[in-house]
Scaffold this motif. Structure first.
Motif, short mmCIF file in Angstrom:
data_model
loop_
_atom_site.label_atom_id
_atom_site.label_comp_id
_atom_site.label_asym_id
_atom_site.label_seq_id
_atom_site.Cartn_x
_atom_site.Cartn_y
_atom_site.Cartn_z
N HIS A 68 -30.27 -16.30 -40.61
CA HIS A 68 -31.45 -15.85 -40.99
C HIS A 68 -31.01 -15.54 -42.74
O HIS A 68 -30.38 -14.47 -42.74
CB HIS A 68 -31.66 -14.44 -40.31
N MET A 69 -31.94 -16.13 -43.53
CA MET A 69 -31.58 -15.72 -44.97
C MET A 69 -31.93 -14.38 -45.73
O MET A 69 -31.41 -14.16 -46.70
CB MET A 69 -32.21 -16.79 -45.96
N ASP A 70 -32.80 -13.81 -44.80
CA ASP A 70 -33.55 -12.71 -44.92
C ASP A 70 -34.06 -12.38 -46.54
O ASP A 70 -33.47 -11.51 -47.22
CB ASP A 70 -32.14 -11.40 -44.95
N THR A 71 -34.69 -13.25 -46.98
CA THR A 71 -35.41 -13.32 -48.50
C THR A 71 -36.66 -12.63 -48.67
O THR A 71 -37.27 -12.68 -49.75
CB THR A 71 -35.39 -14.58 -49.03
N LYS A 72 -37.22 -12.08 -47.63
CA LYS A 72 -38.20 -11.13 -47.77
C LYS A 72 -38.00 -9.68 -48.06
O LYS A 72 -38.52 -9.12 -48.83
CB LYS A 72 -39.24 -11.22 -46.67
N ARG A 73 -36.77 -9.17 -47.40
CA ARG A 73 -36.52 -7.99 -47.55
C ARG A 73 -35.66 -7.90 -48.73
O ARG A 73 -35.50 -6.95 -49.56
CB ARG A 73 -35.66 -7.31 -46.26
N LYS A 74 -34.82 -8.75 -48.94
CA LYS A 74 -33.94 -8.95 -50.27
C LYS A 74 -34.54 -10.15 -51.08
O LYS A 74 -34.43 -11.33 -50.57
CB LYS A 74 -32.42 -9.25 -49.76
N THR A 75 -35.22 -9.82 -52.20
CA THR A 75 -36.05 -10.78 -53.16
C THR A 75 -35.50 -11.01 -54.23
O THR A 75 -35.83 -11.93 -55.04
CB THR A 75 -37.46 -10.07 -53.14
N SER A 76 -34.25 -10.62 -54.66
CA SER A 76 -33.80 -10.92 -56.00
C SER A 76 -33.19 -12.47 -55.93
O SER A 76 -33.04 -13.11 -54.87
CB SER A 76 -32.39 -10.22 -56.31
N GLU A 77 -33.42 -12.94 -56.94
CA GLU A 77 -32.96 -14.38 -57.21
C GLU A 77 -31.58 -14.58 -56.93
O GLU A 77 -31.30 -15.70 -56.26
CB GLU A 77 -33.10 -14.95 -58.73
N GLU A 78 -30.83 -13.61 -57.39
CA GLU A 78 -29.23 -13.77 -56.99
C GLU A 78 -29.00 -13.79 -55.39
O GLU A 78 -28.05 -14.56 -54.85
CB GLU A 78 -28.53 -12.51 -57.55
N TRP A 79 -29.64 -12.95 -54.70
CA TRP A 79 -29.55 -13.00 -53.23
C TRP A 79 -29.98 -14.22 -52.45
O TRP A 79 -29.40 -14.72 -51.91
CB TRP A 79 -30.38 -12.07 -52.62
N LYS A 80 -31.09 -14.71 -52.99
CA LYS A 80 -31.67 -15.91 -52.42
C LYS A 80 -30.70 -17.07 -52.56
O LYS A 80 -30.39 -18.12 -51.85
CB LYS A 80 -32.79 -16.51 -53.02
N ARG A 81 -30.05 -17.27 -53.93
CA ARG A 81 -29.11 -18.29 -54.11
C ARG A 81 -27.85 -18.06 -53.22
O ARG A 81 -27.13 -19.06 -52.69
CB ARG A 81 -28.77 -18.37 -55.69
N GLU A 82 -27.28 -16.77 -53.23
CA GLU A 82 -26.11 -16.50 -52.15
C GLU A 82 -26.53 -16.86 -50.93
O GLU A 82 -25.57 -17.45 -50.01
CB GLU A 82 -25.85 -14.88 -52.36
#
Length: 335
Positions: A68-82
């Motif tokens: 689960h990439m969890d990109t709704k709760r963590k929305t920074s571009e850095e996190w999405k790439r990570e």
């Protein structure tokens, strides 16, 4: 001597059966990786998608791994790439024959890098709102399922409840999912006049939009409001229920939702895509591919079944009388 030879032959045959049985039982299971864009706790979306996938894949005896990439709760571009990089690391270590990717962020930050790449696993996508061509889909090793919101159907349903409604504001958060929604909505001939499409990122902007359009529209359409920050630059997100409650209180306008948890969030009505159907359709494609069919033999298309939602509490708060015939049709009814 003959007895000895017969005994030896019988022993050799038993040993052969044992070796064959051992090899059969030790045959590796096919591996499937499922990558969700969002967190596993997201009820009515990720949870239902997973239920659909598991139902479609049941009985295959495969090994399934979830990330689960969890990109709704963590929305920074850095996190999405990570998160995308972590998914790629799992592919390297897990070596799946097939990968199922759910929602747009899983495509943008992960799956698109494997499209048409020799030696890459097969990919099946679902829950995709944007044009899949921007991710390089479909490809020889990629097929999938589109998510197309029931916009026309939802607005026509709203008109049945509020026949005098003519002008509507479309309001959402700012995300790849809502970008795709707006792009698709603008391609349609609407039953109501869309005054504006507004995407907001903070609660302050949300309040400002409610004030800006008060008295200028007859209804508000809401689509995906899960990434709106309570304060600019801070990670805390405002719950859907709080955002909708603010709209209900400060505008007193009927609302129509185009997402899976609309009625639960306090929105008056809507017809949403079934997230379980999105998962099941992806699982069915995966099942067909694992059976030996080529990915490009399956057409990319949306699911067709929608779910009617009504919130009776909101109707009462807004002094809207709902016909019994409409209430009877609801798949999701909040009292």
């Amino acid at each position: 001597m003959n007895n000895w030879l017969r005994l030896l032959a019988r022993y050799s045959l038993s040993l052969l059966f044992l070796v064959v049985a051992t090899n059969v039982s030790a045959a590796p299971k096919k591996r499937v990786l499922v990558v969700h864009s969002y967190h596993q706790s997201q009820q009515g979306h990720v949870v239902e998608m997973t239920e659909g996938i598991e139902e479609a894949l049941s009985g295959l005896g495969i090994q399934v791994k979830y990330y689960h990439m969890d990109t709704k709760r963590k929305t920074s571009e850095e996190w999405k790439r990570e998160a995308g990089a972590q998914a790629k690391a799992i592919v390297t270590n897990f070596e799946p024959e097939l990968v199922i990717t759910m929602d747009d962020n899983a495509q943008k930050y992960f799956a698109k890098d494997y499209a048409a790449i020799p030696g890459a696993p097969v990919f099946v996508f679902s829950g995709v709102n944007k044009d899949p061509k921007i991710y390089g889909f479909p490809a020889k090793n990629v097929t999938g399922v589109l998510e197309r919101p029931n916009i026309i159907e939802s607005l026509e349903f709203l008109k049945k409840i509020v026949p005098d409604a003519k002008n509507i504001l479309m309001l959402s958060d700012k995300s790849p999912t809502t970008d795709g929604f707006i792009e698709y909505a603008k391609s349609l001939v609407m039953p109501l006049n869309v005054v504006a499409y507004e995407q907001v990122e903070t609660f302050e902007q949300w309040r400002a939009i409610a004030k800006k359009y008060k008295g200028k529209v007859d209804a508000i359409g809401l689509y995906v409001i899960r990434t709106i920050a309570r304060y600019e630059g801070m990670p805390e997100k405002v719950p859907e229920t709080e955002l909708v409650a603010y709209i209900n209180k400060h505008t007193k306008l009927p609302t129509v939702g185009f997402f899976d948890s609309s009625a639960q969030a306090g929105i008056l009505c809507g017809i949403s895509v079934s997230m379980k159907e999105q998962g099941y359709a992806a699982g069915e494609l995966a099942r067909g591919i694992l059976a030996g069919n080529s990915p490009d033999s399956f057409a990319v298309k949306p699911t067709s079944k929608g779910r009617i939602q009504l919130n009776l509490n909101t109707a009462e708060y807004l002094n809207i009388n709902l016909k019994h015939s409409l209430i009877k049709r609801a798949d999701i009814l909040v009292r």
